[in-house]
Motif scaffolding. Structure first.
Motif, mmCIF file in Angstrom:
data_model
loop_
_atom_site.group_PDB
_atom_site.id
_atom_site.type_symbol
_atom_site.label_atom_id
_atom_site.label_comp_id
_atom_site.label_asym_id
_atom_site.label_seq_id
_atom_site.Cartn_x
_atom_site.Cartn_y
_atom_site.Cartn_z
ATOM 1 N N ARG A 1 0.801 4.052 -2.968
ATOM 2 C CA ARG A 1 0.591 5.477 -2.696
ATOM 3 C C ARG A 1 1.710 6.300 -3.339
ATOM 4 O O ARG A 1 1.456 7.362 -3.916
ATOM 5 C CB ARG A 1 0.545 5.722 -1.184
ATOM 6 N N ASP A 2 2.925 5.798 -3.260
ATOM 7 C CA ASP A 2 4.060 6.481 -3.879
ATOM 8 C C ASP A 2 3.847 6.606 -5.392
ATOM 9 O O ASP A 2 4.130 7.654 -5.992
ATOM 10 C CB ASP A 2 5.346 5.704 -3.583
ATOM 11 N N THR B 1 -4.185 -1.419 3.557
ATOM 12 C CA THR B 1 -4.081 -0.721 4.836
ATOM 13 C C THR B 1 -4.999 -1.354 5.869
ATOM 14 O O THR B 1 -4.611 -1.561 7.034
ATOM 15 C CB THR B 1 -4.433 0.767 4.658
ATOM 16 N N THR C 1 0.286 5.435 4.404
ATOM 17 C CA THR C 1 -0.575 5.191 3.245
ATOM 18 C C THR C 1 -1.519 6.341 2.921
ATOM 19 O O THR C 1 -2.186 6.317 1.884
ATOM 20 C CB THR C 1 -1.415 3.919 3.464
ATOM 21 N N SER C 2 -1.562 7.352 3.784
ATOM 22 C CA SER C 2 -2.406 8.513 3.510
ATOM 23 C C SER C 2 -1.569 9.773 3.290
ATOM 24 O O SER C 2 -2.098 10.871 3.221
ATOM 25 C CB SER C 2 -3.398 8.748 4.657
ATOM 26 N N ARG C 3 -0.263 9.599 3.139
ATOM 27 C CA ARG C 3 0.650 10.723 3.027
ATOM 28 C C ARG C 3 0.456 11.463 1.706
ATOM 29 O O ARG C 3 -0.114 10.928 0.751
ATOM 30 C CB ARG C 3 2.099 10.243 3.152
ATOM 31 N N THR C 4 0.958 12.701 1.683
ATOM 32 C CA THR C 4 0.869 13.528 0.471
ATOM 33 C C THR C 4 2.243 13.781 -0.124
ATOM 34 O O THR C 4 2.374 14.529 -1.104
ATOM 35 C CB THR C 4 0.207 14.878 0.790
ATOM 36 N N ALA D 1 0.831 -1.210 0.000
ATOM 37 C CA ALA D 1 0.000 0.000 0.000
ATOM 38 C C ALA D 1 0.863 1.257 0.000
ATOM 39 O O ALA D 1 0.543 2.247 -0.671
ATOM 40 C CB ALA D 1 -0.936 -0.011 1.209
ATOM 41 N N GLU E 1 -6.389 3.065 -5.658
ATOM 42 C CA GLU E 1 -6.840 3.594 -4.368
ATOM 43 C C GLU E 1 -7.552 2.508 -3.564
ATOM 44 O O GLU E 1 -7.370 2.390 -2.345
ATOM 45 C CB GLU E 1 -7.776 4.784 -4.567
ATOM 46 N N ILE F 1 -4.989 0.174 -2.126
ATOM 47 C CA ILE F 1 -4.329 0.815 -0.983
ATOM 48 C C ILE F 1 -5.204 0.711 0.260
ATOM 49 O O ILE F 1 -4.729 0.354 1.348
ATOM 50 C CB ILE F 1 -4.015 2.289 -1.297
ATOM 51 N N LEU G 1 1.265 9.327 -6.047
ATOM 52 C CA LEU G 1 1.821 10.659 -5.814
ATOM 53 C C LEU G 1 2.773 11.067 -6.935
ATOM 54 O O LEU G 1 2.887 12.253 -7.268
ATOM 55 C CB LEU G 1 2.547 10.696 -4.467
#
Length: 398
Positions: A283-284, A366, A394-397, A279, A359, A362, A287
């Motif tokens: 996410r990476d 998670t 996993t929720s990072r920006t 996950a 998504e 992910i 982004l």
């Protein structure tokens, strides 16, 4: 207790197949919210990150003095290792520390000095730095965390200094050596951390497995870029070995190995680490294409221009019609394409449903990891910390 063997640590469940996403995702977001553990103090998490940063700074200060004594022209090399290693969120050392903290009462490592353990897990940042530098060379990436990637920075140094020869070859060669040096220093920091010889012996099996996996994963990534390991399953194979294992699973296992915990705890690390590490990587990938450049420190066109064969791209290729596949073929990996053309490619990634499916995966990964954390045979404070880290990862920006 006998040290866990590398072969035993290599065994573990692969992340669920793509089909699971389609019939299990319903309610994953709700489960993720509902299973939130009582929050751990932010100060507890920040304390670990600060201690890791201090360990890195102390070690690098010593290495800088050593290299400067050899020749002043080596100072930029150690400064580049510092710039790469001291950035980021310290997720890998944090997972390792809380693995140790959660299992320290279950084995012979209960008496390990906490500061020594923090120095030991800080060594993971050098493994990560090495992988980042080498990955940027292989991807021909121009930036990393808002600054020129290592090979670009040394090429610029070559030009600015008026050196002879090819500046790009100089930059690539310097970056390879910077990455190698970071990997060498990872071993040195672990060995000299101050943990006991018994704990070091237990940690080595995990350490060796992790470094083998991430290097093998880098090759699999190259192979996929060249047309091998096709489709979504190939993308997930690369994600597992290049990133997922060494981001969460192996750091957790490193911590519990230092603690000397038994097989049940090691298995819990796999149940947590594989879905969460996947996950994290997915996410990476999102982004890299849809993130805010002001936050991520890199252009959202870079991954598309480099032609990264992520799960996002593989799912879009599967779902696209003929015109969409032609667009992918023409633009993905095209160094001449401009921002507007990549905007069209981003629109395709959305319209095919690929972004939503990533998504969903992910969210599912998670949720599975957080369920495994809640059930893990670890101390309560460690489970709370790991849960907070899972959400952050996993929720990072950025």
């Amino acid at each position: 207790m006998q040290p866990t063997t590398s072969a035993a640590l290599l065994a573990g469940r692969h992340p669920a197949g793509l089909g699971d996403t389609d019939h299990m995702i319903a309610g994953a977001q709700q489960r993720e919210t509902a299973r939130l553990a009582p929050p751990l103090s932010v100060a507890d998490l920040d304390r670990v990150r600060a201690a890791v940063a201090e360990a890195l700074t102390d070690f690098l200060d010593q290495q800088r003095a050593t290299l400067a004594a050899m020749d002043a022209s080596l100072v930029p090399v150690v400064d580049e290792v510092r710039a790469v290693a001291e950035g980021g969120k310290k997720l890998r050392p944090s997972f390792a520390y809380w693995g140790w903290r959660g299992a320290r009462g279950q084995g012979p490592g209960a008496g390990e000095d906490e500061e020594a353990v923090l120095r030991a897990v800080a060594a993971l940042e050098f493994v990560h730095a090495s992988a980042l530098v080498h990955d940027d060379v292989m991807d021909a990436a121009g930036t990393r965390r808002g600054r020129p990637s290592t090979h670009v920075g040394f090429a610029d140094r070559h030009t600015g200094s008026g050196f002879s020869g090819d500046q790009e070859l100089f930059g690539v060669g310097a970056a390879i050596l910077v990455g190698d040096l970071a990997l060498v220093w990872s071993d040195e920091l672990l060995r000299c951390s101050g943990i006991s010889e018994a704990a070091l012996g237990r940690a080595r099996a995990v350490w060796d497995t992790m470094r083998t996996e991430v290097t093998a994963g880098q090759y699999l990534d190259l192979l996929r870029a060249a047309g091998g390991l096709p489709g979504p399953d190939g993308a997930l194979t690369v994600a597992r070995y290049k990133s997922a294992g060494y981001t969460v699973q192996r750091p957790l296992q490193l911590g519990v190995a230092i603690a000397g915990a038994g097989p049940r705890v090691v298995e819990a690390c796999t149940a947590i680490g594989l879905p969460l590490g996947e996950a994290f990587q997915l996410r990476d990938d999102l982004l890299g294409v849809f993130g805010d450049p002001e936050v991520t420190g890199k252009s959202v066109d870079d991954d598309l221009r480099e032609g990264k064969q992520t799960l996002l791209v593989a799912l879009a290729a599967e779902a696209a019609d003929g015109a969409g596949r032609t667009l992918l073929d023409e633009l993905l990996g095209n160094p001449e394409a401009g921002h507007e053309e990549f905007e069209a490619l981003r629109a395709l990634l959305v319209s095919t449903g690929a972004r939503d499916r990533v998504e969903e995966r992910i969210a599912l990964g998670t949720a599975r990891a957080r369920e495994a954390i809640a059930e893990a045979p670890l101390a309560d404070d460690a489970r709370k910390a790991l849960d907070a880290l899972a959400v952050a990862a996993t929720s990072r920006t950025a």
